[in-house]
Design an enzyme around this catalytic site. Structure first.
Site, PDB file in Angstrom:
ATOM      1  N   TYR A 115       0.838  -1.202   0.000  1.00 15.43           N
ATOM      2  CA  TYR A 115       0.000   0.000   0.000  1.00 15.43           C
ATOM      3  C   TYR A 115       0.871   1.249   0.000  1.00 15.43           C
ATOM      4  O   TYR A 115       2.058   1.202   0.330  1.00 15.43           O
ATOM      5  CB  TYR A 115      -0.965   0.018   1.201  1.00 15.43           C
ATOM      6  CG  TYR A 115      -0.327   0.338   2.533  1.00 15.43           C
ATOM      7  CD1 TYR A 115      -0.227   1.657   2.980  1.00 15.43           C
ATOM      8  CD2 TYR A 115       0.189  -0.668   3.339  1.00 15.43           C
ATOM      9  CE1 TYR A 115       0.373   1.955   4.204  1.00 15.43           C
ATOM     10  CE2 TYR A 115       0.789  -0.384   4.561  1.00 15.43           C
ATOM     11  CZ  TYR A 115       0.882   0.937   4.988  1.00 15.43           C
ATOM     12  OH  TYR A 115       1.474   1.227   6.185  1.00 15.43           O
ATOM     13  N   CYS A 116       0.256   2.372  -0.403  1.00 15.03           N
ATOM     14  CA  CYS A 116       0.918   3.665  -0.350  1.00 15.03           C
ATOM     15  C   CYS A 116      -0.103   4.677   0.158  1.00 15.03           C
ATOM     16  O   CYS A 116      -0.965   4.345   0.961  1.00 15.03           O
ATOM     17  CB  CYS A 116       1.507   4.052  -1.707  1.00 15.03           C
ATOM     18  SG  CYS A 116       0.263   4.158  -3.015  1.00 15.03           S
ATOM     19  N   GLU A 117      -0.032   5.915  -0.321  1.00 17.19           N
ATOM     20  CA  GLU A 117      -0.990   6.919   0.142  1.00 17.19           C
ATOM     21  C   GLU A 117      -2.357   6.695  -0.502  1.00 17.19           C
ATOM     22  O   GLU A 117      -3.371   6.644   0.174  1.00 17.19           O
ATOM     23  CB  GLU A 117      -0.444   8.319  -0.183  1.00 17.19           C
ATOM     24  CG  GLU A 117      -1.082   9.441   0.610  1.00 17.19           C
ATOM     25  CD  GLU A 117      -0.858   9.324   2.126  1.00 17.19           C
ATOM     26  OE1 GLU A 117      -1.792   9.679   2.862  1.00 17.19           O
ATOM     27  OE2 GLU A 117       0.216   8.882   2.568  1.00 17.19           O
TER      28      GLU A 117
ATOM     29  N   GLY B 224      -2.766   4.409  -3.536  1.00 19.09           N
ATOM     30  CA  GLY B 224      -2.876   3.186  -4.324  1.00 19.09           C
ATOM     31  C   GLY B 224      -2.071   3.184  -5.607  1.00 19.09           C
ATOM     32  O   GLY B 224      -1.935   2.149  -6.252  1.00 19.09           O
TER      33      GLY B 224
ATOM     34  N   ILE C 142      -3.626   4.111   2.124  1.00 18.67           N
ATOM     35  CA  ILE C 142      -3.884   4.374   3.537  1.00 18.67           C
ATOM     36  C   ILE C 142      -4.965   5.447   3.704  1.00 18.67           C
ATOM     37  O   ILE C 142      -5.631   5.514   4.738  1.00 18.67           O
ATOM     38  CB  ILE C 142      -2.584   4.727   4.305  1.00 18.67           C
ATOM     39  CG1 ILE C 142      -2.804   4.498   5.813  1.00 18.67           C
ATOM     40  CG2 ILE C 142      -2.123   6.138   3.978  1.00 18.67           C
ATOM     41  CD1 ILE C 142      -1.533   4.321   6.612  1.00 18.67           C
TER      42      ILE C 142
END
Length: 106
Positions: free
Chosen positions: A63-65, A67, A92
């Site tokens: 995951y990142c900020e 997607g 997230i």
């Protein structure tokens, strides 16, 4: 094919032992991350792939900020031979919107 999964699906997989990778920067990671996540920035993935080799046939959630970076990470890991890599849909940001817990600090 890239599987995007919801927060609920991610939690189920985590409860079954999936590895969670946060592919954001160290600063972003420290500002709030998923509890058991390991921080491996997208740019470090190929160099660090060896440290993940026992996960080659096990589930990995990236995951990142939002997607986007994690989508790139999923595709990079797939090319490196990891067979069960999933992208947390919405990153997230969505995780927080779903009122899921985040941990601060490194």
């Amino acid at each position: 094919a890239m599987a995007a999964i919801s927060a609920g699906e991610a939690v189920r997989m985590m409860n079954n032992g999936a590895l969670v990778i946060d592919v954001r920067s160290k600063e972003e990671f420290a500002s709030g991350h998923i509890g058991e996540a390991r921080n491996l920035a997208v740019g470090e993935l190929e160099a660090q792939a060896d440290t993940l080799k026992k996960w080659r046939d096990k589930p990995i959630i990236a995951y990142c900020e939002s997607g986007a970076r994690s989508a790139a990470a999923v595709s990079a890991l797939s090319k490196l031979g990891f067979s069960h890599v999933f992208n947390l849909a919405g990153g997230i940001q969505q995780w927080r919107r779903d009122n899921m817990p985040v941990v601060k600090g490194s």
